[in-house]
Scaffold this motif. Structure first.
Motif, mmCIF file in Angstrom:
data_model
loop_
_atom_site.group_PDB
_atom_site.id
_atom_site.type_symbol
_atom_site.label_atom_id
_atom_site.label_comp_id
_atom_site.label_asym_id
_atom_site.label_seq_id
_atom_site.Cartn_x
_atom_site.Cartn_y
_atom_site.Cartn_z
ATOM 1 N N LYS A 274 0.834 -1.203 0.000
ATOM 2 C CA LYS A 274 0.000 0.000 0.000
ATOM 3 C C LYS A 274 0.872 1.256 0.000
ATOM 4 O O LYS A 274 0.616 2.202 -0.749
ATOM 5 C CB LYS A 274 -0.939 0.005 1.205
ATOM 6 C CG LYS A 274 -1.843 1.230 1.276
ATOM 7 C CD LYS A 274 -2.632 1.290 2.571
ATOM 8 C CE LYS A 274 -3.686 0.222 2.635
ATOM 9 N NZ LYS A 274 -4.559 0.382 3.839
ATOM 10 N N ALA A 278 1.369 4.099 -2.826
ATOM 11 C CA ALA A 278 1.161 5.511 -2.513
ATOM 12 C C ALA A 278 2.320 6.369 -2.989
ATOM 13 O O ALA A 278 2.145 7.554 -3.280
ATOM 14 C CB ALA A 278 0.962 5.686 -1.005
ATOM 15 N N PRO A 362 -2.130 -2.452 -5.895
ATOM 16 C CA PRO A 362 -3.344 -1.619 -5.926
ATOM 17 C C PRO A 362 -3.256 -0.578 -7.034
ATOM 18 O O PRO A 362 -2.199 -0.366 -7.627
ATOM 19 C CB PRO A 362 -3.336 -0.946 -4.540
ATOM 20 C CG PRO A 362 -2.351 -1.696 -3.720
ATOM 21 C CD PRO A 362 -1.350 -2.274 -4.669
ATOM 22 N N SER A 367 -4.017 5.358 -5.449
ATOM 23 C CA SER A 367 -3.171 5.373 -4.256
ATOM 24 C C SER A 367 -2.258 6.600 -4.234
ATOM 25 O O SER A 367 -2.158 7.290 -3.208
ATOM 26 C CB SER A 367 -2.327 4.095 -4.199
ATOM 27 O OG SER A 367 -3.134 2.950 -4.147
ATOM 28 N N TYR A 368 -1.595 6.862 -5.348
ATOM 29 C CA TYR A 368 -0.617 7.956 -5.392
ATOM 30 C C TYR A 368 -1.295 9.313 -5.213
ATOM 31 O O TYR A 368 -0.905 10.106 -4.350
ATOM 32 C CB TYR A 368 0.153 7.918 -6.713
ATOM 33 C CG TYR A 368 1.261 8.950 -6.813
ATOM 34 C CD1 TYR A 368 2.515 8.701 -6.272
ATOM 35 C CD2 TYR A 368 1.054 10.172 -7.448
ATOM 36 C CE1 TYR A 368 3.532 9.652 -6.355
ATOM 37 C CE2 TYR A 368 2.054 11.121 -7.538
ATOM 38 C CZ TYR A 368 3.290 10.858 -6.993
ATOM 39 O OH TYR A 368 4.293 11.800 -7.075
ATOM 40 N N PHE A 371 -3.327 9.751 -1.794
ATOM 41 C CA PHE A 371 -2.457 10.038 -0.654
ATOM 42 C C PHE A 371 -2.059 11.510 -0.638
ATOM 43 O O PHE A 371 -2.089 12.178 0.407
ATOM 44 C CB PHE A 371 -1.229 9.135 -0.734
ATOM 45 C CG PHE A 371 -0.345 9.169 0.478
ATOM 46 C CD1 PHE A 371 -0.814 8.760 1.713
ATOM 47 C CD2 PHE A 371 0.970 9.606 0.383
ATOM 48 C CE1 PHE A 371 0.003 8.791 2.835
ATOM 49 C CE2 PHE A 371 1.797 9.639 1.492
ATOM 50 C CZ PHE A 371 1.321 9.227 2.723
ATOM 51 N N PHE A 427 -8.107 5.895 -0.153
ATOM 52 C CA PHE A 427 -6.749 5.355 -0.202
ATOM 53 C C PHE A 427 -6.611 4.142 0.717
ATOM 54 O O PHE A 427 -6.019 3.123 0.351
ATOM 55 C CB PHE A 427 -5.752 6.442 0.201
ATOM 56 C CG PHE A 427 -4.390 5.916 0.544
ATOM 57 C CD1 PHE A 427 -3.595 5.315 -0.416
ATOM 58 C CD2 PHE A 427 -3.903 5.994 1.845
ATOM 59 C CE1 PHE A 427 -2.338 4.820 -0.098
ATOM 60 C CE2 PHE A 427 -2.654 5.505 2.169
ATOM 61 C CZ PHE A 427 -1.868 4.908 1.200
ATOM 62 N N GLY A 431 -6.147 0.792 -1.272
ATOM 63 C CA GLY A 431 -4.772 0.339 -1.129
ATOM 64 C C GLY A 431 -4.644 -1.044 -0.542
ATOM 65 O O GLY A 431 -3.573 -1.654 -0.605
#
Length: 523
Positions: A274, A278, A362, A367-368, A371, A427, A431
């Motif tokens: 995760k 991120a 994920p 996620s990126y 976050f 997220f 994630g």
């Protein structure tokens, strides 16, 4: 039509919408309790007005939260029956306790508070609100205990293919749960702080625009208007609300940072993939990515390039130092495949998905950017908190600028903490994929469940699509209703909760009662 995709969309949409109400209920309830205690102690009229005004908005939001939250319970059996069977022996205890607090403690004491004005002793009346808010916080704790168990299973062992609770204390004292509770509660308090700052800013600006208050030689000259009970006490309501919101928001932001740091450390050890997602971190390293570009949606490291990064920060988040590498995607993927397999089991639970290759990565895009959106939107309101403290200082101007643009930005900034906390949840849940119950990498990794096995086997894609569209439409209507009510009562100001401020002493009381809505009657 794959019911899994529609089921995930349905749960995601309804949960995120419901969670727009939850943080405001948790945070604003605390603020209103504080204001009523101030009123009981000081007997100052501005604290009574503040309690009633913010309390009315609290009740509107609370009612909508209850209405939308009930759907979450039904979805466990409607679309996620296999998930319910898997977690039922563990979730039974915390969810039962949540129900007791939500439907008995909260409801009972909130009813006493709503209908107890001028009927209960002031201290008893304030205690009723305190107990209702405490009940909502404890209710949130049990929900977060259940969610944290999905992220970090403890206090259970696998028996006949299902986890059975062996230690309720371990479940309730799950370290991830306590870190998550502190993070969510402080985020909810920041939501309330931003809510106060934005609305109070608007009301003070409105008084200036209408010529009630003026700034002479750098200091405010407070005026009065007969229209809408906009007297000097009304000015104090918004002045103190602005300052209180700023103080609450700043304190909460500090708490968010501290609890978020602890949460990130646990995440790196328990769900390293995760954190790698991120960061869009393809390789082991120590640097925190400020900006990474490329085809994040392609779920591949081939076309991902880090443009701006800060050396050592990722290591600090994980290990409290600046030189210990954090594992990247290409290191973690073989480890996950070795522990949990490369393909979904040939089990009837998986239906047509049985035997498919498992993607342990994920969504990089979600996620990126989720976050960073969480962090960025959570921090964007800081300038308004600081400026609000500056203008409300003892020898300061004492009101907000005349700038309409600045007012609009302040009002719209109310939404920033809401979206920040929602992106945080997206997220957190996205994630965790492809697991709906993620394995405990430091404990018993056999306790896990793939999302592909959690959907109800007897429900078709068409059926879930129908419920998705129906609930989406219903929630859209509820959103319009809540926004309309909040805007209506914010524009009306304190008199929306205290109509007696503008009623004539000679007005017939029976005719007056017929014009009042239920929340006004309660007050």
């Amino acid at each position: 039509m794959d019911p899994l995709d529609f089921g995930r969309w349905q749960f995601g949409i309804t949960t995120v919408y419901h969670f727009f109400m939850v943080p405001l209920t948790l945070g604003l309830g605390l603020v209103v309790t504080y204001l009523q205690i101030c009123y009981v102690r000081t007997k100052k009229d501005e604290y009574k007005r503040m309690t009633k005004f913010w309390g009315k908005l609290y009740l509107i939001n609370f009612a909508m939260g209850v209405a939308t939250g009930l759907v979450q319970e039904f979805q466990f059996g409607m679309a996620w029956s296999e998930y319910s069977r898997f977690v039922g022996d563990v979730f039974g205890a915390p969810l039962a306790m949540e129900g007791l607090f939500a439907f008995f403690v909260e409801s009972t004491f909130l009813g006493l508070w709503i209908f107890g004005w001028d009927r209960l002793k002031p201290a008893v009346h304030a205690f009723s609100l305190f107990m209702a808010v405490l009940g909502s916080w404890i209710s949130a704790f049990f929900i977060l205990v259940a969610n944290s168990w999905m992220q970090h299973p403890v206090g259970a062992e696998m028996i006949d293919g299902r986890p059975r609770m062996t230690d309720v204390g371990a479940v309730l004292m799950n370290p991830l749960a306590w870190v998550t509770v502190s993070h969510v509660i402080t985020a909810a308090i920041q939501v309330a702080g931003g809510f106060l700052v934005g609305i109070a800013w608007y009301k003070l600006w409105r008084r200036r625009k209408d010529g009630i208050d003026k700034v002479v030689d750098g200091k405010v000259v407070v005026g009065e208007s007969d229209k809408g009970a906009r007297d000097k006490t009304d000015y104090q309501v918004w002045f103190k609300s602005l300052r209180l919101g700023a103080v609450v928001g700043l304190l909460a932001f500090a708490g968010i940072g501290a609890s978020g740091h602890l949460q990130a450390q646990m995440m790196i050890h328990e769900q390293p993939m995760k954190m790698a997602a991120a960061e869009a971190a393809c390789h082991d390293g120590t640097s925190f990515s400020v900006l990474t570009v490329g085809e994040l949606g392609a779920q591949s490291c081939d076309k991902i390039h880090t443009v701006i990064e800060v050396p050592g920060v990722l290591s600090f988040l994980a290990h409290d130092n600046f030189d210990t590498p954090v594992k990247g995607i290409q290191t973690l993927l073989p480890e996950y495949e070795a522990k949990f397999g490369t393909n979904l089991p040939n089990n009837p639970l998986y239906g047509e998905r049985a035997g498919q290759k498992i993607d342990y990565l994920p969504s990089l895009e979600v996620s990126y950017w989720g976050f960073r959106g969480m962090i960025g939107l959570g921090a964007v309101v800081l300038p308004f908190y600081l400026y609000a403290l500056w203008v409300t200082r003892k020898k300061g101007v004492g009101t907000v600028p005349e700038s309409k643009l600045l007012k609009n930005v302040a009002v719209w900034s109310i939404l920033a903490p809401f979206f920040a906390i929602s992106l945080g949840w997206i997220f957190t849940e996205m994630g965790r994929q492809p697991f709906v119950v993620a394995p405990n990498l430091q404990g018993d990794p056999s306790i896990h469940l793939f999302t592909a096995a959690a959907i109800s086997p007897g429900v078709s894609g068409e059926e879930i699509l129908f419920s998705l569209l129906t609930l989406g439409l219903l929630y859209g209507v509820l959103m319009v209703v809540e926004v309309y009510l909040l805007i209506k009562y914010v524009k009306a100001g304190v008199v929306a909760a205290m109509p007696e401020l503008v009623q004539s002493h000679h007005e017939d009381e029976s005719n007056d009662k017929s014009k009042r809505d239920v929340l006004e009657f309660a007050y």
